[in-house]
Design a protein around this motif. Structure first.
Motif, short mmCIF file in Angstrom:
data_model
loop_
_atom_site.label_atom_id
_atom_site.label_comp_id
_atom_site.label_asym_id
_atom_site.label_seq_id
_atom_site.Cartn_x
_atom_site.Cartn_y
_atom_site.Cartn_z
N SER A 174 0.82 -1.22 0.00
CA SER A 174 0.00 0.00 0.00
C SER A 174 0.85 1.26 0.00
CB SER A 174 -0.95 0.00 1.20
OG SER A 174 -0.27 0.27 2.42
N LEU A 181 -5.98 0.15 -3.51
CA LEU A 181 -6.23 0.11 -2.07
C LEU A 181 -7.51 -0.65 -1.72
CD1 LEU A 181 -4.78 1.18 0.43
CD2 LEU A 181 -6.22 3.21 0.34
N THR A 271 -3.98 4.09 4.17
CA THR A 271 -3.03 3.00 4.08
C THR A 271 -3.62 1.77 4.75
OG1 THR A 271 -0.69 2.45 4.44
CG2 THR A 271 -1.82 3.54 6.25
#
Length: 470
Positions: A174, A181, A271
């Motif tokens: 990521s 994502l 993230t």
């Protein structure tokens, strides 16, 4: 039960040993060289890093499981058959691809990276570095033509060389700007625009809860980015739980659970916090490029003699004297993402002392961190108290100034190895057991008399002057 966790960071590699009785001990630590072949370039020797990781594993001895955390965006190329590096490790701080990034931005590519990877265009991430390797290093091009090229982040190199598994985990992927994502797979279009052949990349697997491979008889049961490991080590599990690690940079992460928080306009990065075979947990990330690196710079130029110089200062703050420092030695990250910014001291007079300059440096790092936390708080409900670790968290003055400037309580612990502890805790998931939690030794409460608005105003004025300098 005995667990080893290796923290392979920007400046050193260390191994933490943990057991089910709560014993935690750093068994070995070794620093590695930083190489600066050109302005803005930062490199490591891949074989030196590999030797240091292997040395830590050897010192650990007989353990039930092993976890390894990595630098995140740092990456390299190597030969699939011989395992020999075909490039140096290009470190996350490196900005050699800034011109490429600016050209891509001018072509309107950033909308795609934000939509798919959740990340802005920046040399910080691995994608443009990997593309640079293939386009500029003949050995990498030759290996690609021969079908022998492997491109990846440092974790994939370690796992390939030590355990024979060419994989990376979802947290590290990521950070490349090449992974979608939402699907947690490599994105063909992102690979195309960064000129990174998808077939040269490792498979993406969960961060913990399974076996990555073995070193001898020891299974590797966790592998992830160091800051995500630190988030887990701080005990952050629920949405809104947040931590700040003061290492080379200042890295703030807050758990967002199943939600992907996208706020590129204020420099926040969605993230993966960690992934197991049963769940994917997301986080939001914001950082300051220069924290510990700024302190080390103070030492190199002779302003700081030892860390004792940072513990306490007499009288009023440096800001009250009109002295402001902007820690933009590598540019500004969240909320600006401005590599053109430069480090600045403003307000120096003939009366300015060495102590005041050190004091203002700490205050500037703290205020840059405040901007990151406030950006996060504008998008998610962050808990009232924040957990901190890392070198600067040992400075009583820094922590008190940070708490006052944030208007939040700061939780601290005398145990510094929360990154490797988080990695060790995740490594135990595959064994079906938990490590005892690490408690906080103290909390720094907010002072009621702090003039936070004035501090922010002065710092903001200095930041404006630091921008567009390079």
């Amino acid at each position: 039960m005995r667990i080893a966790a290796i923290d392979q960071g920007t400046t050193s590699t260390r191994v933490l040993l943990a057991d089910g009785n709560g014993l935690l001990r750093v068994a070995h630590s070794v620093r590695h060289a930083q190489h600066y072949p050109n302005p803005g370039w930062v490199e490591h020797d891949p074989l030196e890093l590999l030797r240091n990781v292997a040395a830590c594993i050897e010192v650990a001895g007989e353990v039930d499981a092993l976890g390894i955390d990595n630098q995140g965006e740092s990456c390299l190329a190597w030969d699939a058959i011989s395992g020999e590096p075909l490039s140096p490790v290009i470190v996350w701080q490196d900005n050699r691809t800034k011109d490429v990034i600016e050209q891509m931005r001018a072509e309107g590519v950033e909308a795609m990276t934000l939509e798919r990877a959740g990340l802005p265009l920046d040399p910080y991430f691995s994608a443009s570095k990997l593309g640079w390797i293939l386009q500029n290093l003949p050995a990498a091009r030759d290996a690609h033509r021969a079908g022998r090229l492997r491109l990846g982040t440092t974790d994939a190199f370690f796992l390939d060389r030590l355990a024979g598994r060419y994989v990376t985990d979802a947290t590290t992927a990521s950070r490349t700007s090449l992974m979608n994502l939402e699907t947690l797979d490599w994105d063909e279009e992102l690979c195309r625009i960064f000129c990174v052949p998808l077939e040269t990349l490792p498979a993406i697997v969960p961060s913990a809860g399974h076996v990555f491979g073995s070193v001898g008889k020891v299974p590797i049961t966790a592998s992830l980015v160091d800051q995500q490991a630190a988030l887990f080590g701080h005990g952050c599990r629920k949405a809104g739980d947040a931590k700040i690690t003061f290492g080379t940079g200042a890295f703030a992460l807050a758990v967002t659970g199943a939600q992907i928080v996208r706020s590129p306009e204020i420099g926040l990065l969605p993230t993966v916090a960690w992934q197991t075979p049963n769940e994917t947990v997301y986080a939001v990330d914001g950082g300051v490029y220069d924290a510990g690196s700024a302190v080390e710079w103070l030492g190199r130029i002779g302003l700081m003699k030892s860390y004792e110089d940072l513990q306490a200062f007499e009288g009023r703050t440096a800001l009250d004297s009109g002295l402001v420092f902007v820690p933009a030695l590598s540019g500004l990250a969240c909320p600006y993402w401005d590599r053109s910014a430069a480090g600045v001291w403003i307000g120096i007079t003939a009366d300015t002392t060495r102590e005041q300059m050190l004091q203002s440096a700490l205050e500037g790092i703290a205020l840059a961190t405040v901007e990151v936390v406030e950006a996060m708080a504008s998008r998610i409900a962050i808990t009232k108290s924040l957990s901190v670790d890392g070198g600067l968290s040992r400075s009583a003055y820094f922590v008190e100034f940070l708490a006052d400037s944030l208007g939040r309580d700061i939780k601290n612990t005398s145990f510094d190895e929360l990154t490797s502890y988080g990695c060790a805790s995740l490594a135990t998931l595959a064994l079906g057991v938990d490590l005892p939690a690490v408690g906080h030794d103290n909390a720094t409460s907010v002072a009621r008399t702090t003039d936070r608005a004035r501090r922010r105003h002065l710092f903001d004025q200095a930041v404006r002057r630091s921008r567009n300098w390079r």
